[in-house]
Design an enzyme around this catalytic site. Structure first.
Site, PDB file in Angstrom:
ATOM      1  N   SER A 184       0.814  -1.228   0.000  1.00 44.38           N
ATOM      2  CA  SER A 184       0.000   0.000   0.000  1.00 44.38           C
ATOM      3  C   SER A 184       0.844   1.274   0.000  1.00 44.38           C
ATOM      4  O   SER A 184       0.374   2.328   0.437  1.00 44.38           O
ATOM      5  CB  SER A 184      -0.970   0.017   1.189  1.00 44.38           C
ATOM      6  N   ARG A 185       2.087   1.168  -0.468  1.00 40.08           N
ATOM      7  CA  ARG A 185       3.002   2.304  -0.538  1.00 40.08           C
ATOM      8  C   ARG A 185       3.367   2.865   0.840  1.00 40.08           C
ATOM      9  O   ARG A 185       3.880   3.972   0.946  1.00 40.08           O
ATOM     10  CB  ARG A 185       2.434   3.430  -1.422  1.00 40.08           C
ATOM     11  N   LEU A 186       3.121   2.095   1.897  1.00 37.68           N
ATOM     12  CA  LEU A 186       3.516   2.514   3.241  1.00 37.68           C
ATOM     13  C   LEU A 186       4.889   1.924   3.537  1.00 37.68           C
ATOM     14  O   LEU A 186       5.070   1.079   4.414  1.00 37.68           O
ATOM     15  CB  LEU A 186       2.470   2.062   4.269  1.00 37.68           C
TER      16      LEU A 186
END
Length: 216
Positions: free
Chosen positions: A189-191
């Site tokens: 999730s691009r975290l």
């Protein structure tokens, strides 16, 4: 035809947290480099070198790491190349490793110095003969009329030096002395996980590093 804007990848291989990471960035780098070599990723020793010219225009190229220790990160090249000229005018640079298969990036910034003549000699004489002749044959970053120039130069210097070419005076090593490291681990999730190590300039004996998490 797939649009380049639609390319996506979910990063889910690993994580990087403060508890599991090393307090010393050099140890963290060594662990990741060894894991990249063990995973047999393509050219784990390849790193992007960024320099800045006197007109403030940055430039990048890929070079190969040839050593690392508490003193810094070492590579070898032509001192008269564009990167050599830019480092002569501005001795600060940045390095980046990108191990795509492991979803990892390492960024390193710091002051660059030339290694000693002895270190350059030792590495030069460990290289294959063709590479040693090539260091003489290539006027790196200069305009040439065609590949024939390189072939002719290689033949000329090969005949001149035979099996014992000396190290060219314009060729040798550089060492980047890190004062800033960043370790990036892709996450879902691009975290992403992103840890920065900053050297405390007030530490006069052993290096003291401040480790912080940055938003991705």
């Amino acid at each position: 035809m797939t649009s380049i804007a639609d390319l996506r990848k979910s990063y889910e291989r690993a994580e990087l947290n403060e508890d599991a990471s090393h307090a010393d960035p050099l140890q963290q780098f060594e662990q990741w480099l060894q894991e990249a070599m063990a995973a047999e990723v393509p050219e784990p020793n390849a790193m992007t070198l960024a320099t800045v010219a006197s007109n403030l225009r940055p430039s990048t190229r890929v070079v190969l790491i040839k050593g690392y220790d508490a003193r810094g990160i070492t590579w070898f090249t032509n001192y008269e190349s564009r990167k050599g000229q830019e480092l002569a005018g501005n001795p600060f640079a940045a390095l980046q490793f990108h191990w795509v298969e492991l979803e990892r990036v390492v960024r390193i910034e710091g002051l660059v110095e030339r290694v000693s003549a002895q270190e350059s000699d030792e590495y030069f004489h460990s290289r294959p003969l063709d590479s040693r002749i090539g260091a003489w044959a290539s006027p790196q970053s200069q305009v040439i009329s065609g590949r024939g120039v390189l072939v002719a130069n290689a033949a000329k210097f090969g005949a001149q030096f035979l099996l014992r070419p000396p190290r060219p005076p314009h060729w040798g090593g550089y060492r980047l002395i890190p004062d800033n490291w960043q370790f990036w681990q892709g996450r879902k999730s691009r975290l992403h996980d992103r840890l920065r190590y900053t050297l405390n300039p007030a530490s006069s004996t052993s290096p003291v590093w401040l480790r912080e998490r940055l938003a991705p």
